[in-house]
Design an enzyme around this catalytic site. Structure first.
Site, PDB file in Angstrom:
ATOM      1  N   LEU A 117       0.823  -1.206   0.000  1.00 20.86           N
ATOM      2  CA  LEU A 117       0.000   0.000   0.000  1.00 20.86           C
ATOM      3  C   LEU A 117       0.856   1.254   0.000  1.00 20.86           C
ATOM      4  O   LEU A 117       0.458   2.310  -0.499  1.00 20.86           O
ATOM      5  CB  LEU A 117      -0.918   0.014   1.229  1.00 20.86           C
ATOM      6  N   GLY A 118       2.027   1.162   0.585  1.00 19.16           N
ATOM      7  CA  GLY A 118       2.910   2.315   0.666  1.00 19.16           C
ATOM      8  C   GLY A 118       4.006   2.062   1.674  1.00 19.16           C
ATOM      9  O   GLY A 118       4.162   0.956   2.211  1.00 19.16           O
ATOM     10  N   GLY A 120       5.653   3.522   5.216  1.00 18.96           N
ATOM     11  CA  GLY A 120       5.533   4.395   6.373  1.00 18.96           C
ATOM     12  C   GLY A 120       6.894   4.922   6.767  1.00 18.96           C
ATOM     13  O   GLY A 120       7.892   4.701   6.069  1.00 18.96           O
ATOM     14  N   GLY A 123       8.755   1.467   7.891  1.00 18.88           N
ATOM     15  CA  GLY A 123       8.470   0.147   7.362  1.00 18.88           C
ATOM     16  C   GLY A 123       7.550   0.182   6.161  1.00 18.88           C
ATOM     17  O   GLY A 123       7.084   1.232   5.728  1.00 18.88           O
ATOM     18  N   LYS A 139       1.881  -3.384   8.769  1.00 19.99           N
ATOM     19  CA  LYS A 139       3.153  -2.659   8.673  1.00 19.99           C
ATOM     20  C   LYS A 139       4.279  -3.582   9.116  1.00 19.99           C
ATOM     21  O   LYS A 139       4.320  -4.051  10.249  1.00 19.99           O
ATOM     22  CB  LYS A 139       3.148  -1.394   9.521  1.00 19.99           C
ATOM     23  N   ASP A 233       4.638  14.366  12.129  1.00 17.43           N
ATOM     24  CA  ASP A 233       4.748  14.089  10.692  1.00 17.43           C
ATOM     25  C   ASP A 233       3.380  14.140  10.014  1.00 17.43           C
ATOM     26  O   ASP A 233       3.025  13.245   9.248  1.00 17.43           O
ATOM     27  CB  ASP A 233       5.410  12.729  10.465  1.00 17.43           C
TER      28      ASP A 233
END
Length: 440
Positions: A117-118, A120, A123, A139, A233
């Site tokens: 999905l992407g 982080g 991770g 994750k 963040d």
């Protein structure tokens, strides 16, 4: 679903087939860490050296720092200690449970790239599906993550709010450290802001709903939970949208807790994204709730405009072009020029005006001038269409050859910052920030 025994065999076979005779084969790891891509957010590590009078080195070390810093940020993982921590949280937090590693392997199709999905802060995040059909986000922490990063994410298990992502569980298997979250059907806000086709799906009512939801989530983080949590963040990528397009703040690996008697913290390990980082944090590693407030202000302007906030480093920029443009448009009553063209005429001028003014009050250079999130909630909920507070004009940019001796007034002293990027055979770069203080 494959049985644990079959999954284990598949995992071992996969590792064996990829390894040369001289390689070390880890029997319990499906994908060797050597093939994992480091997270883009961790491409740079920051060190800071402070020098007085440009002659005396005050702090020396592999990771020098200034003031009180999070010393545990450099702590290496102790798997047993980490497992004990997870078990303790599991015993006290309802809905937080341990997951079987091979169940996660099956849920992600052996950590398939197609499931990513992407990335982080610390991770890779995968989409998974449990045998009962429940979709989850997984994750898998990378090799650079510290126990402090994992512990920061674990704080979510103790938090319950509709605008925060929900942490469902954990898994530690060999050197694998995994966290399991609820899955958000509509991905991140970034996918809509950066995609002009998808952006059309975000009409003003949805955007305003996202703004108010983020406000409530941050009020809870700063005031409503048992401790004050600073996210550090906030950006569109870390705002997920559920089936109803309601926002949920995610990625708490960078979050830090402030005790009730401490207004701010210091760190030499900077995280965050350019354009969303407050000046005092980007330049000196100082963070507080006002750090999140600045990021929130930029986020609101991004949601209104569909634009990015670019920082012009060579011109001593401390807030970004979007913030400066928005301030001038607000002052000249030209906010219609700020509004995303995708919205057409489908918005309330009064709501846009109020949101833009609130955003500018949050994105002030001096943290003391910024509103609190409690104030933001009150202003957005007010029936009044005009707000008495007037945001100050951002400092003018330095054109041409920047005067490196000039600093924002909030720093309270004249310091010079030199940034150097050093690369070597190591897998990542290290940015060294040298701050030259005047002699006292």
């Amino acid at each position: 679903m494959r049985s644990p025994r079959r999954a284990r065999t598949a995992a071992t076979s996969a590792a064996s087939s990829r390894s040369s005779p001289s390689s070390t084969i880890r029997q319990t790891v499906v994908v060797p860490r050597s093939v994992l891509k480091p997270s883009p957010a961790r491409a740079l590590e920051f060190s800071e050296i402070r020098v007085q009078g440009a002659t005396e080195l005050c702090i020396v070390g592999e990771k020098p720092s200034v003031g009180k810093v999070d010393l545990q940020e450099q702590k290496i993982f102790n798997i047993e200690e980490l497992a004990e921590l997870c078990i303790r949280i599991e015993e006290t937090c309802v809905g937080f449970a341990k997951f079987n590693f091979f169940q996660i392997v099956d849920a992600t199709d052996n950590f398939s790239e197609r499931r990513i999905l992407g990335f982080g802060g610390f991770g890779t995040v995968y989409k998974g599906q449990l045998p009962n059909g429940l979709m989850i986000a997984i994750k898998r922490l990378d090799q650079h993550a510290t126990i402090f990063d994992f512990d920061s994410e674990l704080q979510l298990a103790k938090l319950q709010h509709t605008n925060l992502i929900r942490l469902l569980g954990w898994c530690i298997h060999g050197e694998e450290r995994i966290l399991v979250y609820e899955f958000m059907q509509n991905s991140s806000l970034d996918h809509y802001i950066s995609d002009r086709t998808k952006g059309q799906l975000l009409d003003w009512s949805k955007r305003f709903k996202i703004i108010t939801g983020l406000t409530e989530g941050l009020v809870y983080l700063h005031k409503g939970s048992m401790s004050c949590l600073v996210h550090r963040d906030l950006k569109p990528h870390n705002i997920l949208l559920d089936y109803n397009m309601s926002p949920k703040i995610t990625d708490f690996g960078s979050a830090r807790t402030l005790s009730s008697d401490v207004a701010e913290g210091h760190t030499s390990r900077l995280v965050g994204t350019s354009g969303y980082k407050a000046a005092e944090y980007a330049s000196r590693g100082v963070y507080s709730t006002k750090t999140d407030v600045f990021s929130f202000g930029v986020l609101v302007l991004v949601i209104i405009s569909g634009r990015k906030n670019t920082i012009l480093d060579k011109q001593e920029d401390t807030v970004g072009d979007l913030v400066r443009d928005a301030w001038h448009m607000w002052m000249d009553q030209r906010l219609h020029e700020l509004v995303d063209l995708l919205l057409g005429d489908g918005y309330e001028v009064a709501e846009i005006t109020k949101c833009a003014q609130v955003a500018l009050l949050c994105a002030q250079e001096d943290p003391a001038e910024r509103s609190t999130m409690t104030d933001v909630a009150a202003m957005l909920n007010s029936e009044s269409t005009s707000l008495p507070m007037v945001p100050k004009q951002p400092a003018a940019l330095i054109h041409g050859c920047a005067d490196r001796g000039t600093t924002p007034t909030y720093m309270g002293q004249s310091s010079r910052t030199i940034e150097v990027t050093i690369t070597s055979s190591a897998p990542m770069s290290t940015r060294v920030r040298i701050i030259l203080d005047p002699e006292v």
